[in-house]
Write a protein that holds these residues in place. Structure first.
Motif, PDB file in Angstrom:
ATOM      1  N   ASN A 172      10.741   6.918   6.258  1.00 42.12           N
ATOM      2  CA  ASN A 172      10.238   7.735   5.149  1.00 42.12           C
ATOM      3  C   ASN A 172      11.340   8.362   4.312  1.00 42.12           C
ATOM      4  O   ASN A 172      11.126   8.702   3.163  1.00 42.12           O
ATOM      5  CB  ASN A 172       9.215   8.763   5.620  1.00 42.12           C
ATOM      6  N   LYS A 173      12.537   8.533   4.840  1.00 43.86           N
ATOM      7  CA  LYS A 173      13.718   8.983   4.096  1.00 43.86           C
ATOM      8  C   LYS A 173      13.466  10.204   3.213  1.00 43.86           C
ATOM      9  O   LYS A 173      14.024  10.334   2.122  1.00 43.86           O
ATOM     10  CB  LYS A 173      14.306   7.842   3.278  1.00 43.86           C
ATOM     11  N   GLY A 174      12.551  11.082   3.640  1.00 43.04           N
ATOM     12  CA  GLY A 174      12.306  12.317   2.908  1.00 43.04           C
ATOM     13  C   GLY A 174      11.370  12.210   1.721  1.00 43.04           C
ATOM     14  O   GLY A 174      11.129  13.180   1.024  1.00 43.04           O
ATOM     15  N   TYR A 175      10.823  11.041   1.471  1.00 36.44           N
ATOM     16  CA  TYR A 175       9.890  10.863   0.354  1.00 36.44           C
ATOM     17  C   TYR A 175       8.487  11.338   0.742  1.00 36.44           C
ATOM     18  O   TYR A 175       8.121  11.334   1.913  1.00 36.44           O
ATOM     19  CB  TYR A 175       9.812   9.394  -0.067  1.00 36.44           C
ATOM     20  N   ALA A 176       7.695  11.711  -0.252  1.00 35.98           N
ATOM     21  CA  ALA A 176       6.312  12.111   0.012  1.00 35.98           C
ATOM     22  C   ALA A 176       5.449  10.895   0.343  1.00 35.98           C
ATOM     23  O   ALA A 176       4.541  10.973   1.168  1.00 35.98           O
ATOM     24  CB  ALA A 176       5.732  12.853  -1.193  1.00 35.98           C
ATOM     25  N   TYR A 177       5.720   9.765  -0.323  1.00 32.27           N
ATOM     26  CA  TYR A 177       4.959   8.540  -0.114  1.00 32.27           C
ATOM     27  C   TYR A 177       5.926   7.380   0.057  1.00 32.27           C
ATOM     28  O   TYR A 177       7.050   7.414  -0.430  1.00 32.27           O
ATOM     29  CB  TYR A 177       4.027   8.251  -1.301  1.00 32.27           C
ATOM     30  N   VAL A 178       5.464   6.346   0.712  1.00 32.14           N
ATOM     31  CA  VAL A 178       6.276   5.149   0.909  1.00 32.14           C
ATOM     32  C   VAL A 178       5.377   3.922   0.713  1.00 32.14           C
ATOM     33  O   VAL A 178       4.203   3.944   1.061  1.00 32.14           O
ATOM     34  CB  VAL A 178       6.940   5.147   2.309  1.00 32.14           C
ATOM     35  N   ASN A 216       0.857  -1.182   0.000  1.00 29.99           N
ATOM     36  CA  ASN A 216       0.000   0.000   0.000  1.00 29.99           C
ATOM     37  C   ASN A 216       0.889   1.226   0.000  1.00 29.99           C
ATOM     38  O   ASN A 216       1.919   1.241   0.665  1.00 29.99           O
ATOM     39  CB  ASN A 216      -0.862   0.032   1.274  1.00 29.99           C
ATOM     40  N   MET A 217       0.497   2.246  -0.740  1.00 32.14           N
ATOM     41  CA  MET A 217       1.233   3.494  -0.725  1.00 32.14           C
ATOM     42  C   MET A 217       0.556   4.415   0.277  1.00 32.14           C
ATOM     43  O   MET A 217      -0.656   4.629   0.202  1.00 32.14           O
ATOM     44  CB  MET A 217       1.228   4.138  -2.103  1.00 32.14           C
ATOM     45  N   ILE A 218       1.324   4.920   1.228  1.00 30.66           N
ATOM     46  CA  ILE A 218       0.771   5.815   2.245  1.00 30.66           C
ATOM     47  C   ILE A 218       1.643   7.058   2.341  1.00 30.66           C
ATOM     48  O   ILE A 218       2.819   7.029   1.955  1.00 30.66           O
ATOM     49  CB  ILE A 218       0.649   5.125   3.617  1.00 30.66           C
ATOM     50  N   PRO A 219       1.088   8.158   2.855  1.00 28.79           N
ATOM     51  CA  PRO A 219       1.908   9.356   3.045  1.00 28.79           C
ATOM     52  C   PRO A 219       3.090   9.043   3.968  1.00 28.79           C
ATOM     53  O   PRO A 219       2.919   8.464   5.040  1.00 28.79           O
ATOM     54  CB  PRO A 219       0.943  10.344   3.696  1.00 28.79           C
ATOM     55  N   VAL A 278      -0.039  -1.884   6.383  1.00 26.30           N
ATOM     56  CA  VAL A 278      -1.408  -1.388   6.584  1.00 26.30           C
ATOM     57  C   VAL A 278      -2.446  -2.122   5.746  1.00 26.30           C
ATOM     58  O   VAL A 278      -3.440  -1.555   5.324  1.00 26.30           O
ATOM     59  CB  VAL A 278      -1.503   0.144   6.350  1.00 26.30           C
ATOM     60  N   ASN A 279      -2.215  -3.399   5.509  1.00 28.12           N
ATOM     61  CA  ASN A 279      -3.235  -4.210   4.853  1.00 28.12           C
ATOM     62  C   ASN A 279      -4.450  -4.339   5.758  1.00 28.12           C
ATOM     63  O   ASN A 279      -4.366  -4.123   6.966  1.00 28.12           O
ATOM     64  CB  ASN A 279      -2.675  -5.606   4.550  1.00 28.12           C
ATOM     65  N   SER A 280      -5.567  -4.714   5.193  1.00 28.72           N
ATOM     66  CA  SER A 280      -6.809  -4.855   5.970  1.00 28.72           C
ATOM     67  C   SER A 280      -6.766  -6.015   6.951  1.00 28.72           C
ATOM     68  O   SER A 280      -7.635  -6.134   7.804  1.00 28.72           O
ATOM     69  CB  SER A 280      -7.999  -5.014   5.019  1.00 28.72           C
ATOM     70  N   ASP A 281      -5.748  -6.887   6.814  1.00 34.94           N
ATOM     71  CA  ASP A 281      -5.594  -7.999   7.750  1.00 34.94           C
ATOM     72  C   ASP A 281      -4.308  -7.876   8.565  1.00 34.94           C
ATOM     73  O   ASP A 281      -3.781  -8.853   9.055  1.00 34.94           O
ATOM     74  CB  ASP A 281      -5.648  -9.341   7.022  1.00 34.94           C
ATOM     75  N   GLY A 282      -3.819  -6.659   8.724  1.00 40.57           N
ATOM     76  CA  GLY A 282      -2.689  -6.403   9.603  1.00 40.57           C
ATOM     77  C   GLY A 282      -1.376  -6.235   8.875  1.00 40.57           C
ATOM     78  O   GLY A 282      -1.325  -6.328   7.664  1.00 40.57           O
ATOM     79  N   PRO A 283      -0.348  -5.933   9.613  1.00 47.55           N
ATOM     80  CA  PRO A 283      -0.263  -5.975  11.066  1.00 47.55           C
ATOM     81  C   PRO A 283      -0.694  -4.689  11.792  1.00 47.55           C
ATOM     82  O   PRO A 283      -1.017  -4.736  12.965  1.00 47.55           O
ATOM     83  CB  PRO A 283       1.225  -6.238  11.317  1.00 47.55           C
ATOM     84  N   LEU A 284      -0.710  -3.526  11.103  1.00 45.86           N
ATOM     85  CA  LEU A 284      -1.041  -2.282  11.809  1.00 45.86           C
ATOM     86  C   LEU A 284      -2.508  -1.895  11.723  1.00 45.86           C
ATOM     87  O   LEU A 284      -2.979  -1.075  12.501  1.00 45.86           O
ATOM     88  CB  LEU A 284      -0.167  -1.126  11.309  1.00 45.86           C
TER      89      LEU A 284
END
Length: 156
Positions: A58-64, A46-49, A69-75
């Motif tokens: 994040n190493k300074g990127y806008a997105y990573v 998944n691409m997230i901010p 953050v999948n719908s089945d975890g882990p976060l």
């Protein structure tokens, strides 16, 4: 047709109003004319901010891109996602009509609540007590084993 925070058709988390909820509200000309499709992913990127991630990641990127953050975890974990995963194949995309005639989701709160284990995040749940998923969205697309989307470069 985006993730849960955009597609829920009622207020969530103590008053946040999604785009779909704005369209469905009593003063809207679209009241009772809104259908939403919630996108869920498992075993996918998944691409997230990047700002949501620790600076070391994040190493300074806008997105990573992340698999966290999948719908089945882990976060993040959608209550009931394992049921959809059990009836789909790896490397597939399937659409579920939640309010179909014999759907077990017509009177279920499964898929309507997401627990989030990230600091500062409380999860996503409808403000209305005992909401069913069909009150807040009508379709779910489950994407399995996908790479993240690539952003379109902004035109300046």
């Amino acid at each position: 047709m985006w993730g849960l925070m955009h597609t829920l058709q009622n207020k969530v988390n103590g008053g946040y109003t999604s785009f779909a909820a704005h369209l469905k509200n009593n003063q809207s000309p679209f009241k009772n004319k809104v259908t939403t499709i919630n996108i869920m992913a498992t075993d996918s990127e998944n691409m997230i901010p990047a700002g949501m991630m620790p600076k070391s990641i994040n190493k300074g990127y806008a997105y990573v891109n992340t698999t966290w953050v999948n719908s089945d975890g882990p976060l993040a974990f959608v209550n009931g996602i394992k049921d959809l995963k059990a009836v789909t194949k790896e490397n597939s995309m399937a659409i579920f009509k939640l309010d179909a005639e014999n759907s077990p989701y017509k009177s279920s709160s499964l898929l309507a609540n997401t627990s989030v284990l990230m600091p500062g995040q409380s999860g996503v749940k409808p403000d209305t007590e005992n909401s069913t998923i069909t009150e807040v969205c009508q379709y779910v697309v489950l994407i399995r084993n996908s790479k993240a989307a690539t952003p379109i470069k902004a035109m300046l």
